[in-house]
Design a protein around this motif. Structure first.
Motif, PDB file in Angstrom:
ATOM      1  N   GLY A 219       0.820  -1.221   0.000  1.00  0.00           N
ATOM      2  CA  GLY A 219       0.000   0.000   0.000  1.00  0.00           C
ATOM      3  C   GLY A 219       0.845   1.259   0.000  1.00  0.00           C
ATOM      4  N   ALA A 220       2.148   1.086   0.255  1.00  0.00           N
ATOM      5  CA  ALA A 220       3.040   2.243   0.435  1.00  0.00           C
ATOM      6  C   ALA A 220       3.581   2.745  -0.898  1.00  0.00           C
ATOM      7  CB  ALA A 220       4.191   1.859   1.365  1.00  0.00           C
ATOM      8  N   VAL A 221       2.693   3.332  -1.690  1.00  0.00           N
ATOM      9  CA  VAL A 221       3.096   3.931  -2.971  1.00  0.00           C
ATOM     10  C   VAL A 221       3.460   5.393  -2.701  1.00  0.00           C
ATOM     11  CG1 VAL A 221       2.308   4.415  -5.322  1.00  0.00           C
ATOM     12  CG2 VAL A 221       1.441   2.410  -4.110  1.00  0.00           C
ATOM     13  N   PRO A 222       4.524   5.921  -3.344  1.00  0.00           N
ATOM     14  CA  PRO A 222       4.845   7.342  -3.144  1.00  0.00           C
ATOM     15  C   PRO A 222       3.808   8.245  -3.825  1.00  0.00           C
ATOM     16  CG  PRO A 222       6.367   6.338  -4.722  1.00  0.00           C
ATOM     17  CD  PRO A 222       5.518   5.235  -4.189  1.00  0.00           C
ATOM     18  N   ASP A 381      -2.453   0.505 -12.380  1.00  0.00           N
ATOM     19  CA  ASP A 381      -1.280   1.221 -11.852  1.00  0.00           C
ATOM     20  C   ASP A 381      -0.510   0.343 -10.857  1.00  0.00           C
ATOM     21  OD1 ASP A 381      -3.135   1.160  -9.829  1.00  0.00           O
ATOM     22  OD2 ASP A 381      -3.062   3.309  -9.384  1.00  0.00           O
ATOM     23  N   PHE A 382      -0.926  -0.922 -10.734  1.00  0.00           N
ATOM     24  CA  PHE A 382      -0.308  -1.897  -9.829  1.00  0.00           C
ATOM     25  C   PHE A 382      -0.473  -1.526  -8.351  1.00  0.00           C
ATOM     26  CE2 PHE A 382       1.595  -2.671 -13.911  1.00  0.00           C
ATOM     27  CZ  PHE A 382       1.486  -4.041 -14.008  1.00  0.00           C
ATOM     28  N   SER A 383      -1.420  -0.645  -8.065  1.00  0.00           N
ATOM     29  CA  SER A 383      -1.733  -0.393  -6.659  1.00  0.00           C
ATOM     30  C   SER A 383      -2.808  -1.391  -6.243  1.00  0.00           C
ATOM     31  CB  SER A 383      -2.212   1.042  -6.439  1.00  0.00           C
ATOM     32  OG  SER A 383      -3.457   1.212  -7.075  1.00  0.00           O
ATOM     33  N   LEU A 384      -2.857  -1.694  -4.944  1.00  0.00           N
ATOM     34  CA  LEU A 384      -3.864  -2.634  -4.450  1.00  0.00           C
ATOM     35  C   LEU A 384      -5.053  -1.856  -3.934  1.00  0.00           C
ATOM     36  CD1 LEU A 384      -1.763  -5.291  -2.526  1.00  0.00           C
ATOM     37  CD2 LEU A 384      -2.790  -5.479  -4.767  1.00  0.00           C
TER      38      LEU A 384
END
Length: 467
Positions: A219-222, A381-384
Motif C-alpha cells: 500500500g506504500a506507494v509514493p 497502476d499496480f496499486s492494491l
C-alpha cells in the motif's frame, strides 16, 4: 579495563575487521554505552499523552503542488528482512503475492507507472542487508529502465555484532558465523544514507524529499497527493499514521511527550509490563505507524552533520537467541533503533492520518492469505485497491500454516474468497480445494487431515460457529 568496556572494544575491533562504516561503529558505541548503563528505552505511560491528528482526506492539495513534489522525491524501500518468521531464508520481498508477481515485481511496476504518468524520474532505491542484496538485485534486473544512470539501485544497511546477554561481549558462533551479526534495526537508514554518500548524491542531483517504506507493504506507494501535503507543510519529517484496529496488537503507537511536547513513537518493546493495558487501549492511543515516512533531505543532512552522524534515536533492547531457530542457543542482546522514532528528533515534525489502503503489511501467513484473496484487486497502476467492505481477521494454525512452504501446500488452488468474510480461524490440518468461499465468521476445527471440498461455501453466524 572492566569486562563490560572490553566488550565494547571487542565489538569495535570486530566491526573494523568486517569493514563497517566508522560512523556506524560510533553509533553502535553510543548505544552500547546506554546499554551498559542499564538504559532500557522504556517509555512509561505516565510520561506521555494521546495525540489527535489531521487526515489526508480533509487536506486540499493542488495538482501542481503534488506534481512538483513528486518530481523532487526519491522512493526508498527497506528491504533487509528475510522472512525468517515465515520459514524463509532469503529476501521476504521475493515472496509471490499476486498473479505470479513478488513484492519487488509489484514495487518496480508501481514505480515505472508513476514515472510515466507524471513524467518524473522518481528513483527507486532499496536499503538491503548483506543477506538480501544479491537475490533482490537479480530479481529487479529484468526491469531494464528501473535503474537511473546516475544513481545506485541499492545501498546497504550496516551490521553490528550480537552481544551475549550476560557479558555484553560479541557472541561467537563458529557453526554459522553469519549469525554473529545482526542489522541495527531500520533506524540505521539515516546512518547508512550518510555513510554511503547517497544522501549527498541525492541533494546534489536536486532531490528534496525522501519517501521511505517497508518492501512488504504494497500500500506504500509514493503518492503525489501525500508528497504535495508534505512539501506544503514545510515540515522536516512526517509519518503516515492509521487508526489502530484489534489486529495492530503488536505495533507501536504515537503519543506526545509531556516533558517537551515532542511527538514520540512508542514500540511494544518500549512499554513497561504495567503499561501494557494502556498500550492496548484503542480508545486512548488511536494511531499507529504505517512506517511510511517522509523527510526533507536538506533537514536530515543538517541534523546529521550537527550531530556528527549520530542521530541519537531511542534505544530498543531486543533479547533473542543467537540462532533464532534454536531456542537453546545462547541468549543475546541486539541493539536496535526504529526509523520512525526520528519523529522526536525534529522540531516541527508532523503526523498525517491516511486510509488503511496505504498500510497492507505482511508479517505472517495470515496476512499473506488476505493479500492473495479477493479482498484486494490490483489496478492497472499496480496499486492494491480494497474492494471488500472490510479486511477480515484471519488466524491460521501455526503448526500447519506458519511456514510458507506448508501454507502453500494447503492452498494449492490459491486463496479462498474472503470478500464476504468477517473472520476465519483454522485449527488443525486443513487443505482448501478450489473456489471455496468464506462468509461471515467461520471457525474450522478438527483432528487429523481435513479437506474443504471445491466450491464449498463456509458460512458462520456472527457468534463465530462454523458451517
Amino acid at each position: 579495563m572492566s569486562g563490560r568496556s572490553s566488550g565494547l572494544e571487542l565489538a569495535r575491533a570486530k566491526m573494523v575487521d568486517a569493514g563497517v562504516d566508522p560512523v556506524a561503529i560510533e553509533t553502535f558505541a553510543h548505544y552500547y554505552r546506554l546499554l551498559e548503563h542499564g538504559e532500557t528505552g522504556m517509555i512509561p505511560e505516565a510520561s506521555i499523552e494521546p495525540v489527535d491528528i489531521e487526515s489526508i482526506a480533509d487536506v486540499e492539495v493542488p495538482d501542481d503542488v503534488a506534481a512538483k513534489a513528486i518530481a523532487e522525491t526519491v522512493a526508498i524501500k527497506l528491504n533487509g528482512g528475510l522472512g525468517t518468521s515465515m520459514g524463509m531464508d532469503r529476501a521476504k520481498s521475493l515472496l509471490c503475492v499476486r498473479r505470479g508477481l513478488s513484492f519487488l515485481d509489484i514495487i518496480a511496476r508501481q514505480t515505472l507507472h508513476l514515472r510515466r504518468e507524471y513524467g518524473v524520474r522518481l528513483p527507486l532505491v532499496l536499503m538491503n542487508s548483506f543477506r538480501t542484496s544479491a537475490d533482490s538485485l537479480a530479481a529487479l534486473a529484468r526491469y531494464e529502465d528501473l535503474k537511473l544512470p546516475d544513481l545506485p539501485l541499492e545501498f546497504r544497511q550496516n551490521m553490528e555484532p550480537k552481544l551475549l546477554l550476560d557479558s555484553l561481549k560479541p557472541v561467537e558462533w563458529p557453526k554459522d558465523p553469519d549469525l554473529e551479526w545482526c542489522p541495527p534495526g531500520h533506524g540505521d537508514i539515516y546512518t547508512a544514507l550518510r555513510g554511503t554518500g547517497l544522501l549527498d548524491q541525492l541533494i546534489e542531483q536536486g532531490y528534496r524529499y525522501a519517501f521511505v517504506s517497508n518492501s512488504d507493504n504494497l500500500g506504500a506507494v509514493p503518492a503525489p497527493r501525500v508528497a504535495g501535503w508534505f512539501a506544503a507543510s514545510g515540515a522536516p519529517f512526517a509519518i503516515e499514521a492509521v487508526r489502530r484496529t484489534p489486529s495492530d496488537k503488536k505495533g507501536g503507537h504515537f503519543a506526545r511527550r509531556k516533558a517537551d511536547g515532542r511527538l514520540v513513537l512508542r514500540e511494544t518493546a518500549q512499554t513497561l509490563p504495567e503499561d501494557r493495558e494502556a498500550l492496548a487501549d484503542l480508545s486512548r492511543h488511536q494511531y499507529c505507524s504505517t512506517n511510511n515516512i517522509w523527510f526533507d533531505l536538506h533537514a536530515m543532512k543538517a541534523t546529521l552533520d550537527a550531530r556528527e552522524g549520530v542521530l541519537g534515536l531511542p534505544l530498543i533492547r531486543n533479547e533473542k537467541t543467537v540462532d533464532p531457530a534454536d531456542p537453546t542457543s545462547p541468549k543475546v542482546v541486539q541493539v536496535e533503533t526504529a526509523m520512525g522514532a526520528a519523529i522526536e528528533v525534529f522540531e516541527g515534525a508532523r503526523l498525517i492520518e491516511v486510509g488503511r489502503d496505504r498500510f497492507i503489511p505482511v508479517k505472517t501467513t495470515n496476512d499473506l492469505l488476505v493479500l492473495r484473496s479477493d479482498v484486494y484487486e490490483m489496478g492497472p497502476d499496480f496499486s492494491l485497491d480494497q474492494v471488500a467492505a472490510n479486511v477480515p481477521y484471519v488466524e491460521l494454525d501455526d503448526n500447519h500454516f506458519k511456514v510458507v512452504g506448508e501454507f502453500d501446500k494447503r492452498f494449492p488452488e490459491g486463496a479462498p474468497s474472503l470478500a464476504k468474510a468477517s473472520s476465519l480461524k483454522v485449527q488443525g490440518d486443513w487443505t482448501f480445494g478450489p473456489n471455496v468461499q468464506v462468509v461471515g465468521d467461520v471457525e474450522l476445527d478438527g483432528k487429523g487431515v481435513q479437506r474443504v471440498p471445491a466450491g464449498e461455501v463456509l458460512s458462520g453466524d456472527p457468534s463465530g460457529s462454523d458451517a
